[in-house]
Design an enzyme around this catalytic site. Structure first.
Site, PDB file in Angstrom:
ATOM      1  N   GLY A  10       0.828  -1.203   0.000  1.00 18.38           N
ATOM      2  CA  GLY A  10       0.000   0.000   0.000  1.00 18.38           C
ATOM      3  C   GLY A  10       0.858   1.245   0.000  1.00 18.38           C
ATOM      4  N   GLY A  12       1.725   3.426  -2.340  1.00 18.68           N
ATOM      5  CA  GLY A  12       1.571   4.472  -3.338  1.00 18.68           C
ATOM      6  C   GLY A  12       1.051   5.789  -2.833  1.00 18.68           C
ATOM      7  N   SER A 141      -5.512  -0.299  13.310  1.00 19.01           N
ATOM      8  CA  SER A 141      -6.386   0.870  13.361  1.00 19.01           C
ATOM      9  C   SER A 141      -6.952   1.014  14.760  1.00 19.01           C
ATOM     10  CB  SER A 141      -7.542   0.720  12.364  1.00 19.01           C
ATOM     11  OG  SER A 141      -8.554   1.682  12.603  1.00 19.01           O
ATOM     12  N   TYR A 152     -14.308  -4.465   9.424  1.00 13.84           N
ATOM     13  CA  TYR A 152     -13.016  -3.784   9.395  1.00 13.84           C
ATOM     14  C   TYR A 152     -12.379  -3.803  10.779  1.00 13.84           C
ATOM     15  CZ  TYR A 152      -9.644   0.069   9.130  1.00 13.84           C
ATOM     16  OH  TYR A 152      -8.510   0.844   9.196  1.00 13.84           O
ATOM     17  N   LYS A 156      -8.854  -5.793  11.674  1.00 12.81           N
ATOM     18  CA  LYS A 156      -7.677  -5.132  12.245  1.00 12.81           C
ATOM     19  C   LYS A 156      -7.322  -5.737  13.605  1.00 12.81           C
ATOM     20  CE  LYS A 156      -6.564  -2.172   9.041  1.00 12.81           C
ATOM     21  NZ  LYS A 156      -5.318  -2.409   8.246  1.00 12.81           N
TER      22      LYS A 156
END
Length: 248
Positions: A10, A12, A141, A152, A156
């Site tokens: 990730g 970028g 997170s 999510y 995590k």
């Protein structure tokens, strides 16, 4: 060529790009991995220019939920030792929960993008990880600690348990494994167009320091954990959230 190599998934945009830039500043070569070739190449060129090391960042396009595509990442590393693996790929994916099939697809998608990506990248690079002295970082997170994100949050939180297992497995080889758990961070693609001024203000107000987090705040924590200064730190979850969730 730098003496040390880091692989950042990730890489970028947002936190991943900030981590890559910080590690280049610390003397690393960095391989950034993601799904968008144009974004990765632009980031690699920008960091190289900013740091005065044009060839310090290389890019590899791969969907890390697909085991077959990990071979390309391993090939890109070649015969070099990997000093640090930074698992930053992930995000919140919405879904249709009107049916059980939709709920199952929603949960699987979030588990794949947040957990499976980290597991597959780390496992693929374990043979190349430097012994002794390698580092594995998982980006979690605040949602793992306080909820609010459904699958999510669960995904995590799963990284925390896996990090404890991996730290125990790799500790005898002097490889450390730690989790960085960010709070609200601006200037990322996480919220897309979902963030409102009211939501932003509420998240800032929930901190003890009265400000939004920046990708460089998270990058600074990663840079510490992949440095000799953190050689005695492993199996830990480091919250970087402005005090919006207290350590426990």
């Amino acid at each position: 060529m730098g003496e040390r190599l880091a692989v950042v998934s990730g890489g970028g945009t947002g936190i991943g790009a900030a981590v890559a830039r910080g590690l280049v500043a610390d003397g690393y070569d960095v391989l950034i991995v993601g799904r968008r070739a144009d974004v990765l190449l632009a980031t690699a060129e920008r960091i190289g220019a900013e740091c005065g090391r044009a060839d310090a960042v290389s890019a590899m396009t791969a969907d890390l939920t697909d085991p077959a595509q990990l071979a390309g990442v391993v090939e890109a590393v070649g015969d070099r030792s990997v000093d640090a693996v930074v698992n930053n790929a992930g995000g919140y994916l919405g879904g249709d929960t009107a049916t059980l099939a939709g709920t199952a697809a929603w949960w699987r998608a979030n588990l794949d993008v947040n957990v499976l990506t980290a597991v597959l990248l780390t496992e693929a690079l374990l043979p190349a990880l430097r012994r002794p002295g390698g580092w594995v970082i998982l980006l979690s997170s605040i949602a793992a600690q306080r909820g609010g994100g459904g699958p999510y949050s669960a995904a995590k939180a799963a990284l925390h348990g896996w990090a404890y297992d991996l730290a125990g497995q790799l500790g005898k080889e002097q490889i450390t494994v730690n989790v960085v758990s960010p709070g609200y961070v601006a200037d990322t693609e996480f919220f897309g167009d979902r963030m409102t001024p009211e939501g932003h203000a509420a998240r800032v107000a929930a901190t003890l320091v009265g400000r939004v987090g920046q990708p460089d705040d998270i990058a600074a924590a990663v840079r510490y954990l992949v440095s000799p200064a953190a050689g005695y730190v492993t199996g830990q979850v480091l919250g970087v959230n402005g005090g919006s969730v207290l350590g426990r």
